[in-house]
Design a protein around this motif. Structure first.
Motif, PDB file in Angstrom:
ATOM      1  N   ASP A   1     -10.393  -8.599  88.141  1.00  0.00           N
ATOM      2  CA  ASP A   1      -9.626  -8.327  89.344  1.00  0.00           C
ATOM      3  C   ASP A   1     -10.398  -7.492  90.358  1.00  0.00           C
ATOM      4  N   GLY A   2     -11.686  -7.224  90.067  1.00  0.00           N
ATOM      5  CA  GLY A   2     -12.532  -6.479  90.993  1.00  0.00           C
ATOM      6  C   GLY A   2     -12.525  -4.981  90.770  1.00  0.00           C
ATOM      7  N   LYS A   3     -11.632  -4.479  89.919  1.00  0.00           N
ATOM      8  CA  LYS A   3     -11.574  -3.046  89.653  1.00  0.00           C
ATOM      9  C   LYS A   3     -12.691  -2.638  88.690  1.00  0.00           C
ATOM     10  N   LEU A   4     -13.066  -1.358  88.771  1.00  0.00           N
ATOM     11  CA  LEU A   4     -14.134  -0.834  87.932  1.00  0.00           C
ATOM     12  C   LEU A   4     -13.560  -0.177  86.686  1.00  0.00           C
ATOM     13  N   SER A   5     -14.279  -0.315  85.590  1.00  0.00           N
ATOM     14  CA  SER A   5     -13.893   0.311  84.333  1.00  0.00           C
ATOM     15  C   SER A   5     -15.053   1.180  83.861  1.00  0.00           C
TER      16      SER A   5
ATOM     17  N   THR B   1     -17.340  -4.191  85.916  1.00  0.00           N
ATOM     18  CA  THR B   1     -16.408  -4.752  86.900  1.00  0.00           C
ATOM     19  C   THR B   1     -15.463  -5.722  86.192  1.00  0.00           C
ATOM     20  N   LYS B   2     -14.171  -5.509  86.395  1.00  0.00           N
ATOM     21  CA  LYS B   2     -13.174  -6.399  85.811  1.00  0.00           C
ATOM     22  C   LYS B   2     -13.006  -7.648  86.667  1.00  0.00           C
TER      23      LYS B   2
END
Length: 385
Positions: free
Chosen positions: A63-67, A60-61
């Motif tokens: 900014d809340g986005k997944l990688s 989880t980044k």
């Protein structure tokens, strides 16, 4: 002895706090998957009856986005590219054991009370030779909290621990003056230690070239002739390699006696091997100051302004408008004074007219010769006798 014992305990505490705890699966015993957070590596029992098809890391980044990272057909291990772990990571291994499919999942959790980790970690390189990192104490950190900073390269190899901490016993900053081991990309981790139990950690990946704060240009000089001036400067020193084409500059030239709202616009100079700016400046030349700053053409970073360098007359020049108004005012006053004097002279002539002079009876000339007048008087006297 007590002092040595205390130093030894502190060293052991820092060494232990540098290692993030490993994670071992509790699933299929035949795989025995283990995750090393220091090197971002998954390992398992590697034998003829085990074949791993793929392994995946889901992070989880901020900014809340997944990688997601996925490695296919690994051999005995999966080493991922650097992972940011403080927000947790999901790990998956797809394999076959004795020709039977096995799907192993692991969840790496940042252990410790929420809010105990260091916050707002920032690092920057300055003066072309020093890196400073600062952070804040977590709002839920215990009273005896102590933080430690460690730096790894992009393969997880430990480069250095912080040599000089800032912020007293708690440690809220770090200063590194030896950057020889730093590489282009580094992984910075701030762990915590307390007698109360686990403390959450904070980690971040840094591009060392992008965190460098440029120094102002140096050796600023101004040379002038009767009509022009030339400002020259030297390229700022940097820790990362930068050529002259990586820079651009901004030149700010202002008069020392400039009126509010009359500032000159700043001049942008493209990168050139010879750092100079020539501009018209005829003599007499009023006092000016010049300053220069450097920018990175790629990242749009700007350095601070250089110290101001003065040139031109040290005395403040008188603005042209003021000179013009002064000349006009003096001219009008002189004309008015002359007019009043003439008018007064005419009035005096009218009040006091000129008295006529005695005329010469013989010559009937207004101008009488004294010698002739004397002879006439003597002649008249002789005749009367």
């Amino acid at each position: 002895a007590l002092q040595c014992q205390a130093l030894l305990c502190a060293a052991l505490l820092q060494a232990s706090s540098s290692e993030l705890p490993a994670l071992t699966s509790g699933g299929a015993l035949a795989l025995n998957v283990t995750f090393d957070p220091g090197t971002w590596t998954l390992t398992w029992n590697c034998g003829g009856h085990v074949t791993v098809k793929s392994c995946t890391a889901l992070t989880t980044k901020r900014d809340g986005k997944l990688s997601r990272q996925k490695i296919l057909d690994p051999v005995c291990r999966c080493q991922f590219k650097p992972l940011t772990l403080h927000l947790g990571v999901m790990l998956e291994v797809n394999a076959t054991v004795n020709h039977m499919p096995v799907h192993e999942k692991l969840t790496y959790v940042n252990r410790g009370p929420e809010g105990s980790a260091a916050q707002n970690l920032t690092c920057f390189i300055h003066e072309a030779r020093v890196m400073t990192c600062t952070w804040e104490v977590g709002p839920a950190a215990p009273a005896d909290i102590q933080y430690f900073l460690h730096i790894r390269n992009s393969t997880g190899h430990m480069l250095t621990a912080c040599p000089t901490y800032l912020g007293g016993h708690v440690h809220t900053g770090c200063r590194l003056e030896d950057l020889t081991l730093l590489q282009r990309h580094v992984h910075v981790t701030v762990t915590g230690s307390s007698q109360t139990g686990d403390i959450m950690f904070y980690d971040i990946m840094l591009n060392t070239k992008l965190i460098e704060r440029l120094s102002p240009p140096g050796n600023i000089t101004v040379a002038c002739n009767s009509s022009h001036c030339v400002v020259s400067w030297s390229q700022p020193q940097t820790w990362s390699h930068m050529s002259f084409s990586d820079f651009w500059y901004e030149v700010d030239i202002q008069r020392q006696d400039a009126e509010p709202g009359s500032a000159n616009p700043k001049v942008h100079i493209s990168s050139e091997e010879e750092n100079r700016y020539e501009f018209p400046s005829p003599e007499p030349r009023p006092g000016h100051v010049v300053r220069v700053r450097a920018g990175d053409v790629r990242s749009k970073r700007w350095s601070a302004w250089s110290p101001c360098v003065a040139f031109g007359s040290e005395e403040h020049g008188v603005p042209r408008l003021h000179v013009y108004l002064t000349v006009v005012t003096v001219t009008l006053l002189c004309a008015l004074g002359l007019g009043l004097a003439c008018k007064r002279f005419v009035r005096i002539q009218k009040l006091f007219p000129q008295i006529p002079e005695i005329k010469d009876k013989v010559t009937d000339n207004d101008r009488v010769n004294p010698e002739t007048l004397r002879k006439d008087l003597l002649l008249q006297t002789d005749e009367s006798n």
